[in-house]
Scaffold this active site. Sequence first.
Site, mmCIF file in Angstrom:
data_model
loop_
_atom_site.group_PDB
_atom_site.id
_atom_site.type_symbol
_atom_site.label_atom_id
_atom_site.label_comp_id
_atom_site.label_asym_id
_atom_site.label_seq_id
_atom_site.Cartn_x
_atom_site.Cartn_y
_atom_site.Cartn_z
ATOM 1 N N GLY A 7 -3.507 3.558 0.357
ATOM 2 C CA GLY A 7 -4.918 3.559 0.724
ATOM 3 C C GLY A 7 -5.058 3.851 2.201
ATOM 4 O O GLY A 7 -4.074 4.048 2.912
ATOM 5 N N GLY A 8 -6.282 3.850 2.654
ATOM 6 C CA GLY A 8 -6.560 4.113 4.057
ATOM 7 C C GLY A 8 -6.325 2.892 4.924
ATOM 8 O O GLY A 8 -6.042 1.787 4.439
ATOM 9 N N SER A 14 -2.409 -4.678 2.424
ATOM 10 C CA SER A 14 -1.496 -5.807 2.688
ATOM 11 C C SER A 14 -1.963 -7.077 1.997
ATOM 12 O O SER A 14 -1.168 -7.792 1.386
ATOM 13 C CB SER A 14 -1.354 -6.049 4.195
ATOM 14 O OG SER A 14 -0.716 -4.959 4.814
ATOM 15 N N HIS A 48 -0.350 -10.325 11.257
ATOM 16 C CA HIS A 48 0.278 -10.263 9.939
ATOM 17 C C HIS A 48 1.164 -11.484 9.689
ATOM 18 O O HIS A 48 1.160 -12.048 8.600
ATOM 19 C CB HIS A 48 1.100 -8.976 9.783
ATOM 20 C CG HIS A 48 0.322 -7.832 9.251
ATOM 21 N ND1 HIS A 48 0.090 -7.651 7.919
ATOM 22 C CD2 HIS A 48 -0.288 -6.799 9.878
ATOM 23 C CE1 HIS A 48 -0.636 -6.554 7.730
ATOM 24 N NE2 HIS A 48 -0.880 -6.022 8.909
ATOM 25 N N ASP A 78 6.256 -3.561 4.001
ATOM 26 C CA ASP A 78 5.041 -3.207 4.736
ATOM 27 C C ASP A 78 5.436 -2.604 6.072
ATOM 28 O O ASP A 78 5.904 -3.328 6.939
ATOM 29 C CB ASP A 78 4.184 -4.458 4.924
ATOM 30 C CG ASP A 78 2.752 -4.165 5.329
ATOM 31 O OD1 ASP A 78 2.400 -2.982 5.469
ATOM 32 O OD2 ASP A 78 1.992 -5.126 5.504
#
Length: 167
Positions: A7-8, A14, A48, A78
């Site tokens: 996706g963008g 995430s 994150h 990720d």
Amino acid sequence: MLTYISGGQRSGKSRYAQELALTLSPNPVYLATSRAWDDDHRQRIARHVADRDARWTTLEEEKYVSRLDLVGRTVVLDCVTLWLTNFFTDAKYDVETTLHEAKTEFDKIMQQDCNLIIISNEIGMGLHAPTEAGRKFADLQGWLNQHIAQRADRAIFMVSGLPLVVK
């Protein structure tokens, strides 16, 4: 099992991947591939890390993810974009070398028996890159995304925080 989530930027990839991982394992692995390029990026990394609680094991590997023993684990990788950037810069922006090395490393990690959730960006859907390196990278990202998606058991495309099942 390979789940591919693309996706963008800021599409919810995430968050969705982490929620999925927690449905598959009480103690998943977060495999971070990013280099800390600058202060802004360090802040993104810190955010994150703060998003995950004690159930998570965090591993960091910039390029050679297959060297990690992930057998039997649920792993969120990720992300492909940052991982590919590491190969691209180390190969001095050589497209052929980068694509070969990244595909080879991806194929190696696929030999491990684990639940792998891979996050990637769809950067080719945005603006046309103004630099030659940017255009090369957008092509690389698209080719590697195709390589991963073809091997995926499931593919999810994130749109505005909503998952669209593609495969």
